[in-house]
Design an enzyme around this catalytic site. Structure first.
Site, PDB file in Angstrom:
ATOM      1  N   GLY A  29      -8.654  -0.744  17.272  1.00  0.00           N
ATOM      2  CA  GLY A  29      -8.803   0.565  16.615  1.00  0.00           C
ATOM      3  C   GLY A  29     -10.066   0.621  15.774  1.00  0.00           C
ATOM      4  O   GLY A  29     -10.797  -0.374  15.657  1.00  0.00           O
ATOM      5  N   THR A  31     -10.528   0.887  12.519  1.00  0.00           N
ATOM      6  CA  THR A  31     -10.562   0.065  11.293  1.00  0.00           C
ATOM      7  C   THR A  31     -10.761  -1.402  11.666  1.00  0.00           C
ATOM      8  O   THR A  31     -11.559  -2.119  11.047  1.00  0.00           O
ATOM      9  CB  THR A  31      -9.260   0.249  10.477  1.00  0.00           C
ATOM     10  OG1 THR A  31      -8.886   1.624  10.502  1.00  0.00           O
ATOM     11  CG2 THR A  31      -9.450  -0.186   9.041  1.00  0.00           C
ATOM     12  N   GLY A  82      -5.206  -2.604  11.940  1.00  0.00           N
ATOM     13  CA  GLY A  82      -4.939  -1.302  11.350  1.00  0.00           C
ATOM     14  C   GLY A  82      -3.509  -0.851  11.623  1.00  0.00           C
ATOM     15  O   GLY A  82      -2.685  -1.613  12.153  1.00  0.00           O
ATOM     16  N   ALA A  83      -3.223   0.403  11.284  1.00  0.00           N
ATOM     17  CA  ALA A  83      -1.898   0.986  11.555  1.00  0.00           C
ATOM     18  C   ALA A  83      -2.043   2.496  11.599  1.00  0.00           C
ATOM     19  O   ALA A  83      -3.046   3.056  11.138  1.00  0.00           O
ATOM     20  CB  ALA A  83      -0.909   0.591  10.467  1.00  0.00           C
ATOM     21  N   ASP A  84      -1.039   3.136  12.152  1.00  0.00           N
ATOM     22  CA  ASP A  84      -1.019   4.604  12.184  1.00  0.00           C
ATOM     23  C   ASP A  84      -0.276   5.165  10.979  1.00  0.00           C
ATOM     24  O   ASP A  84      -0.611   6.235  10.478  1.00  0.00           O
ATOM     25  CB  ASP A  84      -0.390   5.072  13.492  1.00  0.00           C
ATOM     26  CG  ASP A  84      -1.188   4.576  14.678  1.00  0.00           C
ATOM     27  OD1 ASP A  84      -2.396   4.859  14.724  1.00  0.00           O
ATOM     28  OD2 ASP A  84      -0.633   3.862  15.531  1.00  0.00           O
ATOM     29  N   GLY A  95       0.277   1.447  17.474  1.00  0.00           N
ATOM     30  CA  GLY A  95       0.281   1.728  18.907  1.00  0.00           C
ATOM     31  C   GLY A  95      -0.396   3.026  19.296  1.00  0.00           C
ATOM     32  O   GLY A  95      -0.422   3.377  20.469  1.00  0.00           O
ATOM     33  N   GLY A  96      -0.963   3.732  18.307  1.00  0.00           N
ATOM     34  CA  GLY A  96      -1.717   4.940  18.639  1.00  0.00           C
ATOM     35  C   GLY A  96      -2.858   4.627  19.612  1.00  0.00           C
ATOM     36  O   GLY A  96      -3.222   5.447  20.446  1.00  0.00           O
ATOM     37  N   GLU A 103      -0.428  -6.447  20.076  1.00  0.00           N
ATOM     38  CA  GLU A 103      -0.493  -6.485  18.607  1.00  0.00           C
ATOM     39  C   GLU A 103       0.769  -7.117  18.032  1.00  0.00           C
ATOM     40  O   GLU A 103       0.707  -7.916  17.085  1.00  0.00           O
ATOM     41  CB  GLU A 103      -0.683  -5.071  18.050  1.00  0.00           C
ATOM     42  CG  GLU A 103      -2.061  -4.497  18.350  1.00  0.00           C
ATOM     43  CD  GLU A 103      -2.246  -3.046  17.959  1.00  0.00           C
ATOM     44  OE1 GLU A 103      -3.379  -2.565  18.035  1.00  0.00           O
ATOM     45  OE2 GLU A 103      -1.254  -2.381  17.585  1.00  0.00           O
ATOM     46  N   LYS A 121      -2.793   6.780   5.475  1.00  0.00           N
ATOM     47  CA  LYS A 121      -1.779   6.160   6.351  1.00  0.00           C
ATOM     48  C   LYS A 121      -0.492   5.803   5.593  1.00  0.00           C
ATOM     49  O   LYS A 121       0.530   5.525   6.214  1.00  0.00           O
ATOM     50  CB  LYS A 121      -2.351   4.898   7.009  1.00  0.00           C
ATOM     51  CG  LYS A 121      -3.648   5.104   7.798  1.00  0.00           C
ATOM     52  CD  LYS A 121      -3.401   5.733   9.140  1.00  0.00           C
ATOM     53  CE  LYS A 121      -4.645   5.918   9.981  1.00  0.00           C
ATOM     54  NZ  LYS A 121      -5.115   4.773  10.692  1.00  0.00           N
TER      55      LYS A 121
HETATM   56  C1  ABF Z   1      -4.329  -0.164  15.931  1.00  0.00           C
HETATM   57  O1  ABF Z   1      -5.231   0.876  15.777  1.00  0.00           O
HETATM   58  C2  ABF Z   1      -3.088   0.452  16.152  1.00  0.00           C
HETATM   59  O2  ABF Z   1      -1.903  -0.161  16.143  1.00  0.00           O
HETATM   60  C3  ABF Z   1      -3.145   1.761  15.547  1.00  0.00           C
HETATM   61  O3  ABF Z   1      -2.628   2.558  16.551  1.00  0.00           O
HETATM   62  C4  ABF Z   1      -4.579   2.036  15.387  1.00  0.00           C
HETATM   63  C5  ABF Z   1      -5.084   2.481  14.071  1.00  0.00           C
HETATM   64  O4  ABF Z   1      -6.243   3.140  14.359  1.00  0.00           O
HETATM   65  P1  ABF Z   1      -7.446   3.343  13.426  1.00  0.00           P
HETATM   66  O5  ABF Z   1      -7.772   2.045  12.785  1.00  0.00           O
HETATM   67  O6  ABF Z   1      -8.510   3.809  14.378  1.00  0.00           O
HETATM   68  O7  ABF Z   1      -7.051   4.398  12.444  1.00  0.00           O
HETATM   69  O8  ABF Z   1      -4.363  -1.031  14.907  1.00  0.00           O
END
Ligand code: ABF
Length: 218
Positions: A29, A31, A82-84, A95-96, A103, A121
């Site tokens: 992702g 981040t 990262g995370a959603d 999982g986005g 992961e 988030k």
């Molecule tokens: C991954 O990236 C994912 O699990 C989550 O879906 C996504 C977060 O996206 P971003 O960092 O682009 O906001 O870690």
């Protein structure tokens, strides 16, 4: 500060957890991409990385950062991703980006999981972000019917195949008050490979980039 700058600030703060000789699990992702770019300054100090997606593996390699197979790496000291969405107990929706299965494997194999995100988030109750579920293709309709019985509205992620050759159903309309229970309910359905709820293995540390600086919750 833009949202992207907040993500980068969180990624920068996560670098402090990286120590010499570590093999570091790397997420997916935008981040996690910041983290990969920043990690390149330390590539001589770490023993290697394990990537949670093909996309992250390619980005790591483009920086000359060594990437290992998890089967060769053994237990990882650290996983940064990262995370959603996150709640205050560090249960996560992930999982986005579609990499939830790898992961979850890398998170499970790591001693410490550092989640990095911008502060949008962090939510009181997870579920506004549609919950991704990776499903074996032949089980698609069956799992969709089961999800409706659970009170969710599944939507096929059109034109998307995971790194493992499966489909993703994004589940709308959930309010996740009991994340562990819900994770278990999804895991009981044959044909579900992985649900993007990380409650049995939540993050250990949440680093949030915010306009007023970086906040750490652990
Ligand atoms: C991954 O990236 C994912 O699990 C989550 O879906 C996504 C977060 O996206 P971003 O960092 O682009 O906001 O870690």
């Amino acid at each position: 500060m833009t949202q992207d700058e907040m993500k980068k600030a969180a990624a920068q703060a996560a670098l402090e957890y990286v120590e010499s000789g570590m093999v570091v699990g790397i997420g997916t992702g935008s981040t996690a991409n910041h983290f990969i770019d920043l990690l390149s300054s330390m590539k001589g100090k770490i023993d290697g990385t394990v990537a949670s997606s093909i996309a992250s593996e390619e980005r790591l390699k483009s920086h000359g950062i060594p990437v290992m197979d998890l089967n060769d790496a053994g237990q990882l000291s650290l996983y940064v991703d990262g995370a959603d969405e996150s709640d205050k107990h560090l249960n996560l929706i992930k999982g986005g980006g579609g990499a939830l299965t790898r992961e979850k494997i890398v998170a499970g194999a790591s001693e410490k999981f550092i989640c990095i995100a911008d502060d949008s988030k962090l939510v009181d109750v997870m579920g506004k972000f549609p919950l991704p579920v990776e499903v074996i293709p032949m089980a698609r309709s069956y799992i969709a019917r089961e999800i409706v019985k659970m009170g969710g509205q599944p939507q096929l992620r059109e034109g998307f195949t995971t790194d493992n050759g499966n489909i993703i159903l994004d589940v709308h309309g959930l309010e996740i008050f009991e994340p562990v229970k819900m994770e278990d309910e999804f895991n009981r359905l044959p044909g579900v490979v992985t649900v993007g709820l990380f409650a049995r293995r939540p993050a250990d540390v949440l680093i949030l980039g915010a306009t007023e600086g970086v906040k750490v919750i652990d």
